[in-house]
Design an enzyme around this catalytic site. Structure first.
Site, PDB file in Angstrom:
ATOM      1  N   TYR A  96       0.874  -1.175   0.000  1.00  0.00           N
ATOM      2  CA  TYR A  96       0.000   0.000   0.000  1.00  0.00           C
ATOM      3  C   TYR A  96       0.904   1.215   0.000  1.00  0.00           C
ATOM      4  O   TYR A  96       1.976   1.206   0.628  1.00  0.00           O
ATOM      5  CB  TYR A  96      -0.842   0.058   1.275  1.00  0.00           C
ATOM      6  CG  TYR A  96      -2.035  -0.858   1.323  1.00  0.00           C
ATOM      7  CD1 TYR A  96      -2.983  -0.869   0.296  1.00  0.00           C
ATOM      8  CD2 TYR A  96      -2.238  -1.684   2.417  1.00  0.00           C
ATOM      9  CE1 TYR A  96      -4.087  -1.691   0.364  1.00  0.00           C
ATOM     10  CE2 TYR A  96      -3.352  -2.509   2.497  1.00  0.00           C
ATOM     11  CZ  TYR A  96      -4.270  -2.508   1.461  1.00  0.00           C
ATOM     12  OH  TYR A  96      -5.367  -3.311   1.531  1.00  0.00           O
ATOM     13  N   LYS A 108      -3.046  -4.995  -8.165  1.00  0.00           N
ATOM     14  CA  LYS A 108      -4.171  -5.732  -7.582  1.00  0.00           C
ATOM     15  C   LYS A 108      -5.342  -4.792  -7.349  1.00  0.00           C
ATOM     16  O   LYS A 108      -5.173  -3.735  -6.718  1.00  0.00           O
ATOM     17  CB  LYS A 108      -3.736  -6.359  -6.254  1.00  0.00           C
ATOM     18  CG  LYS A 108      -4.847  -7.051  -5.478  1.00  0.00           C
ATOM     19  CD  LYS A 108      -4.264  -7.812  -4.295  1.00  0.00           C
ATOM     20  CE  LYS A 108      -5.329  -8.523  -3.489  1.00  0.00           C
ATOM     21  NZ  LYS A 108      -6.092  -7.631  -2.612  1.00  0.00           N
TER      22      LYS A 108
HETATM   23  C1  FMN Z   1      -9.373  -9.545   6.646  1.00  0.00           C
HETATM   24  C2  FMN Z   1      -8.869  -9.146   5.290  1.00  0.00           C
HETATM   25  C3  FMN Z   1      -7.774  -8.301   5.193  1.00  0.00           C
HETATM   26  C4  FMN Z   1      -7.292  -7.941   3.942  1.00  0.00           C
HETATM   27  N1  FMN Z   1      -6.165  -7.170   3.864  1.00  0.00           N
HETATM   28  C5  FMN Z   1      -5.653  -6.880   2.645  1.00  0.00           C
HETATM   29  C6  FMN Z   1      -4.438  -6.166   2.547  1.00  0.00           C
HETATM   30  O1  FMN Z   1      -3.813  -5.820   3.541  1.00  0.00           O
HETATM   31  N2  FMN Z   1      -3.985  -5.876   1.300  1.00  0.00           N
HETATM   32  C7  FMN Z   1      -4.664  -6.253   0.160  1.00  0.00           C
HETATM   33  O2  FMN Z   1      -4.216  -5.972  -0.951  1.00  0.00           O
HETATM   34  N3  FMN Z   1      -5.800  -6.965   0.239  1.00  0.00           N
HETATM   35  C8  FMN Z   1      -6.313  -7.277   1.450  1.00  0.00           C
HETATM   36  N4  FMN Z   1      -7.454  -8.021   1.527  1.00  0.00           N
HETATM   37  C9  FMN Z   1      -8.100  -8.501   0.285  1.00  0.00           C
HETATM   38  C10 FMN Z   1      -7.546  -9.865  -0.102  1.00  0.00           C
HETATM   39  O3  FMN Z   1      -6.211  -9.781  -0.546  1.00  0.00           O
HETATM   40  C11 FMN Z   1      -8.368 -10.510  -1.257  1.00  0.00           C
HETATM   41  O4  FMN Z   1      -8.461  -9.594  -2.325  1.00  0.00           O
HETATM   42  C12 FMN Z   1      -9.775 -10.926  -0.825  1.00  0.00           C
HETATM   43  O5  FMN Z   1      -9.796 -11.339   0.526  1.00  0.00           O
HETATM   44  C13 FMN Z   1     -10.266 -12.072  -1.711  1.00  0.00           C
HETATM   45  O6  FMN Z   1     -11.571 -12.402  -1.410  1.00  0.00           O
HETATM   46  P1  FMN Z   1     -11.991 -13.655  -0.475  1.00  0.00           P
HETATM   47  O7  FMN Z   1     -11.668 -13.276   0.923  1.00  0.00           O
HETATM   48  O8  FMN Z   1     -13.460 -13.750  -0.733  1.00  0.00           O
HETATM   49  O9  FMN Z   1     -11.242 -14.885  -0.960  1.00  0.00           O
HETATM   50  C14 FMN Z   1      -7.945  -8.407   2.767  1.00  0.00           C
HETATM   51  C15 FMN Z   1      -9.040  -9.260   2.882  1.00  0.00           C
HETATM   52  C16 FMN Z   1      -9.493  -9.644   4.115  1.00  0.00           C
HETATM   53  C17 FMN Z   1     -10.659 -10.587   4.203  1.00  0.00           C
END
Ligand code: FMN
Length: 347
Positions: free
Chosen positions: A127, A217
Site C-alpha cells: 500500500y 491488484k
Molecule cells: C481480513 C482481510 C484483510 C485484507 N487485507 C488486505 C491487505 O492488507 N492488502 C490487500 O491488498 N488486500 C487485502 N485483503 C483482500 C484480499 O487480498 C483478497 O483480495 C480478498 O480477501 C479475496 O476475497 P476472499 O476473501 O473472498 O477470498 C484483505 C481481505 C481480508 C478478508
C-alpha cells in the site's frame, strides 16, 4: 470440514470486533455476498472419455512453474486471527506449495515471514501511504528478503464504508510497520494513513523502485488493465478486495473475461473474491485466469487451528481442483479453456 462451513462459530472464537473486520464487507455487503454466488452463475461443461489417470495441476506464473494455481491472498492483521499470525499462514502456504502473499499491514515483519518460508515463493503486497518513505522502506525490506514480486494494491485510495468496524470500534493491538510502537489504533485511523492522491504516474515510480516484477491488484476494468500492461506490469489481479471497498462493485468472476481479452497474454492475470472450492478455481482458469488468490478461508482455518487449520483449507481446495480436472476430462490445469465453462442456465 468444508471451507464454506468454517465461519459458523468464529464470532465466539475471535470476538465481535476481529470477526467483523475479517468477515465483513462494505456497505450492505451486496458485493461481499455476490463474490461467492458469482462463481455459481457459471456452469462447467465436462468432457467424457478422456484419460485422466494422471493429473497435472501446475501453472506458469511470472515465468516460473508453480505446483498449482492457488495463491494465498495478502491479508492484514493476522495475529488477531491466531497468535501465530502470518507465520501460521506462511507455514501453510509452504506446506501446500501455494505462493504466499504478505500484506503491507502484516503483524509480522517481512523478514520474519521470509525466514519461516525459507526458499518458498513469496510476494509482497504494497500500500502507498501518505508518508511514502514507509512504503519505500517496506519495498526495500521485501527486496532484501527474497520477495519475488511486488503486488501494488490500487483499489484503496480510501477505505470502504465498513459498518461492522464502525459499530465495533475494532482496534489493532499488534505492532505493524505503520505503527510499530502502538498505541492501539482503530482500523479507520489506520486506513486514514493511505495516500488518496496515488495515480498512474506514481505507479511507474514504484515499479522502478521495486526492482522486481510488479502486479497491480484491484483492477476490474479492461481499460485499466490495458494501462497496467502499457506500464509494464507483469501481472494483474482482478479483484474487488473481497467486497470490502466499493459495495455493488462487480465481482472478479464477472470482471475477468473482458480483462483477459484486453490483456491478451501480455501479462499474467489472477482473480480473487469468493473463491471457495476447487471447482471455482477451475472456472477461473477456464475463463482465462492464470491463477487465483484465496483470502478468508485461509483466515478461518488459521483462526481455528493455526498453521494446521490454514493448511487443511488449502489442501482441500487443491484436492478439489484435482477431482474437478478429472471429472471435467481436462487432466492438465493449463489446458482449461472457455469450452469448459458457460453461463449457468439457472443464473
Ligand atoms: C481480513 C482481510 C484483510 C485484507 N487485507 C488486505 C491487505 O492488507 N492488502 C490487500 O491488498 N488486500 C487485502 N485483503 C483482500 C484480499 O487480498 C483478497 O483480495 C480478498 O480477501 C479475496 O476475497 P476472499 O476473501 O473472498 O477470498 C484483505 C481481505 C481480508 C478478508
Amino acid at each position: 470440514m468444508t471451507p464454506a462451513d468454517l465461519p459458523a462459530d468464529l464470532t465466539t472464537l475471535l470476538g465481535e470486533g476481529a470477526h467483523g473486520y475479517f468477515a465483513g464487507g462494505a456497505g450492505d455487503e451486496i458485493t461481499l455476498r455476490d463474490n461467492e454466488t458469482s462463481w455459481s452463475r457459471y456452469a462447467l461443461h465436462p468432457r467424457v472419455l478422456v484419460d485422466v489417470g494422471e493429473r497435472d495441476l501446475s501453472v506458469d506464473l511470472l515465468g516460473r512453474r508453480r505446483a498449482h494455481p492457488v495463491v494465498v491472498a495478502p491479508m492484514a492483521y493476522q495475529k488477531h486471527a491466531h497468535p501465530s499470525g502470518e507465520l501460521g499462514s506462511a507455514a501453510a502456504a509452504r506446506a501446500t506449495g501455494s505462493v504466499y502473499g504478505l500484506s503491507t499491514q502484516s503483524t509480522t515483519p517481512p523478514r520474519e515471514v521470509a525466514a519461516e518460508l525459507g526458499d518458498h515463493d513469496r510476494w509482497f503486497q504494497l500500500y502507498v501511504f501518505r508518508d511514502r518513505q514507509i512504503s519505500l522502506d517496506l519495498v526495500a525490506e521485501a527486496r532484501e528478503n527474497g520477495y519475488e514480486a511486488l503486488v501494488l494494491t490500487v483499489d484503496f485510495p480510501v477505505a470502504g464504508w465498513r459498518e461492522r468496524d464502525k459499530r465495533s470500534g475494532f482496534t489493532v493491538e499488534h505492532p505493524i510497520a505503520l505503527n510499530p510502537d502502538g498505541p492501539a489504533l482503530t482500523t479507520e485511523e489506520l486506513f486514514a494513513l493511505h495516500d488518496p492522491t496515488l495515480t498512474w504516474d506514481d505507479v511507474a515510480q514504484f515499479a522502478e523502485a521495486a526492482g522486481m516484477p510488479l502486479l497491480l491488484k484491484g483492477i476490474l476494468r479492461p481499460d485499466d488493465a490495458e494501462r497496467a500492461v502499457q506500464l509494464g506490469a507483469a501481472g494483474i489481479v482482478v479483484s474487488n478486495h473481497g467486497g470490502r471497498q466499493l459495495d455493488t462493485a462487480l465481482s472478479g468472476a464477472d470482471a475477468l473475461p473482458p480483462v483477459v481479452d484486453a490483456v491478451a497474454g501480455r501479462a499474467d492475470v489472477l482473480v480473487d473474491g469468493g473463491i471457495r472450492r476447487g471447482w471455482d478455481v477451475a472456472k477461473a482458469l477456464a475463463l482465462g485466469a492464470d491463477a487465483v488468490m484465496i483470502g478468508r478461508p485461509v483466515l478461518w482455518g488459521l483462526a481455528r487451528d493455526g498453521a494446521a487449520g490454514a493448511e487443511a483449507v488449502l489442501r482441500q481446495v487443491v484436492a478439489e481442483l484435482d477431482t474437478t480436472l478429472a471429472l471435467l476430462g481436462c487432466p492438465r490445469a493449463r489446458d482449461l479453456d472457455p469450452t469448459y465453462v458457460g453461463r449457468a442456465p439457472w443464473a
